[in-house]
Design a protein around this motif. Structure first.
Motif, short mmCIF file in Angstrom:
data_model
loop_
_atom_site.label_atom_id
_atom_site.label_comp_id
_atom_site.label_asym_id
_atom_site.label_seq_id
_atom_site.Cartn_x
_atom_site.Cartn_y
_atom_site.Cartn_z
N LEU A 162 0.83 -1.20 0.00
CA LEU A 162 0.00 0.00 0.00
C LEU A 162 0.87 1.25 0.00
CD1 LEU A 162 -2.64 1.56 0.24
CD2 LEU A 162 -2.59 1.15 2.71
N LEU A 163 1.92 1.27 0.82
CA LEU A 163 2.80 2.42 0.89
C LEU A 163 3.51 2.66 -0.45
CD1 LEU A 163 2.68 3.73 3.65
CD2 LEU A 163 5.04 3.03 4.04
N ARG A 164 3.92 1.59 -1.08
CA ARG A 164 4.62 1.72 -2.37
C ARG A 164 3.69 2.23 -3.47
NH1 ARG A 164 9.53 -0.34 -3.06
NH2 ARG A 164 9.13 -0.84 -5.25
N VAL A 165 2.42 1.86 -3.41
CA VAL A 165 1.46 2.39 -4.37
C VAL A 165 1.25 3.89 -4.12
CG1 VAL A 165 -0.96 2.32 -5.12
CG2 VAL A 165 0.29 0.19 -4.77
N LEU A 166 1.13 4.26 -2.83
CA LEU A 166 0.94 5.67 -2.51
C LEU A 166 2.14 6.51 -2.96
CD1 LEU A 166 -0.57 5.46 1.10
CD2 LEU A 166 -1.77 5.58 -1.10
N ALA A 167 3.35 5.94 -2.81
CA ALA A 167 4.56 6.66 -3.19
C ALA A 167 4.75 6.72 -4.69
CB ALA A 167 5.77 6.01 -2.54
N GLY A 168 4.09 5.82 -5.43
CA GLY A 168 4.25 5.77 -6.88
C GLY A 168 5.27 4.76 -7.34
N PHE A 169 5.83 3.96 -6.41
CA PHE A 169 6.79 2.92 -6.80
C PHE A 169 6.09 1.75 -7.49
CE2 PHE A 169 9.16 4.35 -2.74
CZ PHE A 169 9.67 5.46 -3.40
N GLU A 170 4.84 1.55 -7.15
CA GLU A 170 4.00 0.53 -7.80
C GLU A 170 2.76 1.23 -8.34
OE1 GLU A 170 4.82 -2.57 -8.15
OE2 GLU A 170 6.39 -2.88 -6.64
N ARG A 171 2.23 0.71 -9.43
CA ARG A 171 1.03 1.28 -10.02
C ARG A 171 -0.17 0.42 -9.65
NH1 ARG A 171 0.60 4.02 -15.98
NH2 ARG A 171 -1.50 4.91 -15.69
N ALA A 172 -1.27 1.07 -9.25
CA ALA A 172 -2.48 0.34 -8.88
C ALA A 172 -3.09 -0.34 -10.10
CB ALA A 172 -3.49 1.30 -8.26
N VAL A 181 -3.32 11.11 -8.52
CA VAL A 181 -1.94 10.77 -8.87
C VAL A 181 -1.83 9.35 -9.41
CG1 VAL A 181 -0.99 12.41 -7.21
CG2 VAL A 181 -1.36 10.03 -6.52
N ASP A 182 -2.89 8.55 -9.23
CA ASP A 182 -2.92 7.18 -9.77
C ASP A 182 -4.37 6.80 -10.01
OD1 ASP A 182 -2.29 4.65 -10.61
OD2 ASP A 182 -1.14 4.10 -8.82
N GLY A 183 -4.66 6.39 -11.25
CA GLY A 183 -6.02 6.00 -11.60
C GLY A 183 -6.65 6.98 -12.57
N GLN A 184 -7.75 6.56 -13.19
CA GLN A 184 -8.47 7.38 -14.16
C GLN A 184 -7.55 7.82 -15.30
OE1 GLN A 184 -10.38 10.64 -12.08
NE2 GLN A 184 -11.59 9.27 -10.78
N GLY A 185 -6.65 6.90 -15.69
CA GLY A 185 -5.75 7.19 -16.80
C GLY A 185 -4.55 8.04 -16.44
N ALA A 186 -4.42 8.37 -15.17
CA ALA A 186 -3.30 9.21 -14.72
C ALA A 186 -2.34 8.42 -13.85
CB ALA A 186 -3.82 10.41 -13.94
N HIS A 187 -1.06 8.74 -13.96
CA HIS A 187 -0.06 8.16 -13.05
C HIS A 187 1.09 9.14 -12.91
CE1 HIS A 187 3.40 5.65 -11.76
NE2 HIS A 187 2.48 5.14 -10.97
N LEU A 188 1.11 9.83 -11.78
CA LEU A 188 2.16 10.80 -11.51
C LEU A 188 3.38 10.06 -10.98
CD1 LEU A 188 1.94 13.89 -11.86
CD2 LEU A 188 1.71 14.06 -9.38
N PRO A 189 4.56 10.27 -11.53
CA PRO A 189 5.75 9.55 -11.05
C PRO A 189 6.11 9.97 -9.63
CG PRO A 189 6.36 11.24 -12.65
CD PRO A 189 4.87 11.16 -12.67
N PRO A 190 6.87 9.14 -8.92
CA PRO A 190 7.19 9.41 -7.51
C PRO A 190 7.79 10.79 -7.27
CG PRO A 190 7.89 7.20 -8.11
CD PRO A 190 7.44 7.85 -9.38
N GLU A 191 8.71 11.21 -8.15
CA GLU A 191 9.41 12.47 -7.92
C GLU A 191 8.52 13.70 -8.05
OE1 GLU A 191 10.10 11.32 -12.27
OE2 GLU A 191 10.00 10.33 -10.32
#
Length: 365
Positions: free
Chosen positions: A45-55, A67-77
């Motif tokens: 869960l933490l890695r998904v929140l950080a962006g290290f894993e994609r949901a 930041v993740d979902g609905q066609g969007a994925h913001l990178p961790p940085e």
């Protein structure tokens, strides 16, 4: 201050689902603990929140931005998230100051920001040391300072105190708690330590079977767990069978009042599972009026008093945990009692117990 909202989150690795339709809301400026046993998906869960894993499905929203979902994925940085791993993971070839400034633009790494962060985490003057020259607690403080250096909106802490001894763990935990409160940064702490979660966080979310089983303030979670499994997981618990009446329940510890409207069993009759916390039980050694040593009958009483014998006595300094076997039912589970230390009771000691209500109960389906 930034709010984090997770809705309908799914994450699997190959054919193994880890998170399933998970919902979580972390209020802005709060510290929320994610509590669960090893392997329950806390770090995932933490890695998904950080962006290290994609949901695989669902959405993660930070400060109103998906930041993740609905066609969007913001990178961790680009998420403005600070991350503190379990072991700190400092770069051994860099000084403390260089470790802290690693995530900053080059022009800021030698500025006053690093010195200010060292001072904030109680390590002023140690910037020229290397990680191997620091204690475990100091290394974790450096890891926290490095996470704060980028001025994050959210800090994720993945069991950061697990490798520290008990005294140091409490000290560093208190420092982190105070620093997050002072800066107003939203924090998420992953832990499998119930005491740590209850004593540190503003809210505690219990992760079970890939989803949040209950999220509440620590006292509410302890006093009013959503079900018997959560009650057993959050601290010591006596879960005994009982029969519900009008505002009461009959148990091995006698007839006890149930919680008012907040209790799942309010207004229901029939069999139920009853939660009695160890600190709700008074213990008296034999010789108490009506007890076995005074010639009383070893049986349960309607007023909540019953007799038993000590099975084990565990001394913890500030208190003692005692297991007592009911004399009138040798097949019943031992009752857990928590008392102030005092005189040790050897196994076989005759005691009298009295339970104090109200209690929580869940009617059988």
């Amino acid at each position: 201050m930034t709010q984090l909202v997770v809705t309908g989150l799914d994450k699997a690795f190959a054919d193994h689902p880890v998170l399933t339709r998970l919902d979580l809301e972390v209020p802005a400026g709060s510290l929320t603990a994610i509590l669960g046993p090893s392997g329950s998906g806390k770090t995932t869960l933490l890695r998904v929140l950080a962006g290290f894993e994609r949901a695989d499905a669902g959405t993660v929203t930070i400060g109103g931005v998906v930041v993740d979902g609905q066609g969007a994925h913001l990178p961790p940085e680009r998420r403005r998230i600070g991350y503190v791993p379990q072991e700190g993971s400092l770069f051994p070839h860099l000084t403390v100051a260089a470790n802290i400034g690693f995530g900053l633009p080059a022009r800021l790494r030698k500025g006053p920001a690093t010195a200010e962060l060292l001072d904030a985490v109680g390590l002023a003057g140690l910037g020229k040391r290397y990680p191997h020259q620091l204690s475990g607690g100091q290394q974790q403080r450096v890891a926290l300072a490095r996470a704060l250096a980028i001025r994050p909106e959210i800090v994720l802490l993945d069991e950061p105190f697990a490798s520290l001894d008990a005294h140091l763990r409490a000290s560093v935990r208190a420092d982190v708690q105070a620093l997050l409160a002072e800066t107003g940064i939203t924090g998420i702490l992953v832990t499998h330590d119930q005491d740590e979660a209850l004593s540190t966080a503003d809210r505690v979310a219990v992760l079970r079977d890939g989803r949040i089983a209950q999220c509440a303030a620590p006292q509410e979670l302890y006093d009013r767990p959503a079900d018997a499994d959560i009650a057993r997981f959050i601290g010591d618990a006596n879960l005994v069978e009982g029969v519900l009446g009008t505002g009461t329940v009959d148990t091995v510890l006698g007839r006890l009042p149930i919680e008012p409207a907040s209790c799942p069993a309010a207004g229901v009759s029939g069999p139920a599972t009853v939660l009695i916390r160890p600190e709700q039980i008074e213990l008296h050694t034999n010789g108490v009026s009506g007890g076995p040593a005074a010639g009383g009958r070893p049986d349960a009483h309607a007023d909540g008093e019953f007799f038993g014998r000590v099975v084990s006595y565990g001394y913890h300094g500030h208190d003692a945990v005692i297991h007592v076997q009911p004399e009138h039912d040798s097949s019943a589970p031992a009752i857990i009692v928590r008392t102030l230390g005092g005189r040790q009771l050897p196994p076989g000691s005759a005691v009298t117990l009295r339970a104090r209500g109200p209690v929580l109960a869940w009617p059988h389906a």
